[in-house]
Design a protein around this motif. Sequence first.
Motif, PDB file in Angstrom:
ATOM      1  N   GLY A 244      -2.981 -10.551   0.046  1.00 32.18           N
ATOM      2  CA  GLY A 244      -4.021  -9.454   0.061  1.00 32.18           C
ATOM      3  C   GLY A 244      -3.674  -7.930   0.224  1.00 32.18           C
ATOM      4  O   GLY A 244      -3.884  -7.357  -0.414  1.00 32.18           O
ATOM      5  N   ARG A 245      -2.270  -7.817   1.045  1.00 34.18           N
ATOM      6  CA  ARG A 245      -1.453  -6.474   1.032  1.00 34.18           C
ATOM      7  C   ARG A 245      -0.958  -6.303  -0.302  1.00 34.18           C
ATOM      8  O   ARG A 245      -1.105  -5.005  -0.461  1.00 34.18           O
ATOM      9  CB  ARG A 245      -0.814  -6.707   2.046  1.00 34.18           C
ATOM     10  N   ALA A 249      -1.747  -3.251  -2.615  1.00 30.51           N
ATOM     11  CA  ALA A 249      -0.592  -2.060  -2.890  1.00 30.51           C
ATOM     12  C   ALA A 249      -0.342  -2.077  -4.429  1.00 30.51           C
ATOM     13  O   ALA A 249      -0.062  -1.009  -4.809  1.00 30.51           O
ATOM     14  CB  ALA A 249       0.836  -2.640  -2.298  1.00 30.51           C
ATOM     15  N   SER A 250      -0.256  -3.058  -5.096  1.00 29.57           N
ATOM     16  CA  SER A 250       0.053  -3.054  -6.684  1.00 29.57           C
ATOM     17  C   SER A 250      -1.076  -2.246  -7.298  1.00 29.57           C
ATOM     18  O   SER A 250      -0.639  -1.679  -8.282  1.00 29.57           O
ATOM     19  CB  SER A 250       0.030  -4.553  -6.995  1.00 29.57           C
ATOM     20  N   PHE A 251      -2.420  -2.487  -7.127  1.00 23.71           N
ATOM     21  CA  PHE A 251      -3.602  -1.783  -7.343  1.00 23.71           C
ATOM     22  C   PHE A 251      -3.212  -0.275  -7.331  1.00 23.71           C
ATOM     23  O   PHE A 251      -3.281   0.496  -7.998  1.00 23.71           O
ATOM     24  CB  PHE A 251      -4.814  -2.017  -6.816  1.00 23.71           C
ATOM     25  N   LEU A 252      -3.025   0.115  -6.057  1.00 25.91           N
ATOM     26  CA  LEU A 252      -2.867   1.663  -5.670  1.00 25.91           C
ATOM     27  C   LEU A 252      -1.285   2.198  -6.579  1.00 25.91           C
ATOM     28  O   LEU A 252      -1.521   3.579  -6.814  1.00 25.91           O
ATOM     29  CB  LEU A 252      -2.505   1.947  -4.106  1.00 25.91           C
ATOM     30  N   PRO A 257       1.035  -7.263  -9.708  1.00 22.72           N
ATOM     31  CA  PRO A 257       1.093  -7.767  -8.581  1.00 22.72           C
ATOM     32  C   PRO A 257       2.225  -8.926  -8.908  1.00 22.72           C
ATOM     33  O   PRO A 257       2.466  -9.369  -9.804  1.00 22.72           O
ATOM     34  CB  PRO A 257      -0.259  -8.561  -8.132  1.00 22.72           C
ATOM     35  N   SER A 258       2.686  -9.140  -7.560  1.00 26.25           N
ATOM     36  CA  SER A 258       3.984 -10.296  -7.464  1.00 26.25           C
ATOM     37  C   SER A 258       3.657 -11.691  -8.217  1.00 26.25           C
ATOM     38  O   SER A 258       4.540 -12.347  -8.748  1.00 26.25           O
ATOM     39  CB  SER A 258       4.527 -10.432  -6.337  1.00 26.25           C
TER      40      SER A 258
END
Length: 261
Positions: A244-245, A249-252, A257-258
């Motif tokens: 979730g984090r 974070a990847s969007f912002l 994402p990983s």
Amino acid sequence: MDYTTLSVSIAGKVATVTLTRPDVRNAFNEKTIAELALAFDELGRNEFVRAIVLAAEGQAFCAGADLNWMKKMAGYSHDENRADALALADMLRTIYLCPKPVVARIQGDCYAGGMGLAAACDIAVAVQEANFCLSEVKLGLIPATISPYVIKAMGENAARRYFLTAERFSAQEAHRIGFVHEVATVDTLDEVVGGIVKALVNNSPDAVRLAKELVRDIPGKPVTTELLADTADRIANIRASAEGREGVASFLEKRKPSWLN
């Protein structure tokens, strides 16, 4: 595992379970039931698999129960019939509760227990030539074991008709009543299934698993204080989770994402 009634293959993050008895229109018997339960249990626990496709060889997706198996059942006692039905019920539940999303690739006719197989999956895509039928009452039987999944998939009103009449209906009708999500041509079936699978594997594995649980758990519940607390806890838990984090974070940060690496 060496299977005799189906095959399992894994390509990248996608597993494909294929029914391999086209000579009997992929009708299932006790061996098929046991192998399907085992395959989906193992794939559900495979950390590298993100999505599963349920497919079949030949002209039919699944014609329901194998005739030779039905002949054996004709001589069963009540207890033997109950144990047999529970094995089928357990297999369908294993598919339904599989933590990985399951897509049914329906390339041909889907009858009786075969409709239970399709309904236990999360998403169903059928070729436009496929026919569907809940034929049990023609044989003096009822679609009891598959009913929890089929009724969820097509709705109570449509089930009332097709359980009682045993009419054969088209892929277009199956789509209209919500039993299948997409109807494709023979030439575009793999493209449509592939597009859905791509969408599934691009998403957060944990979020997909928990979203699948959400769809199972929430429908039909009254909107109570307890339900509101439950849903608030679910979103709070996943917001605080590693995926979730990472997703936020990847969007912002405008990066992948990983889980896509």
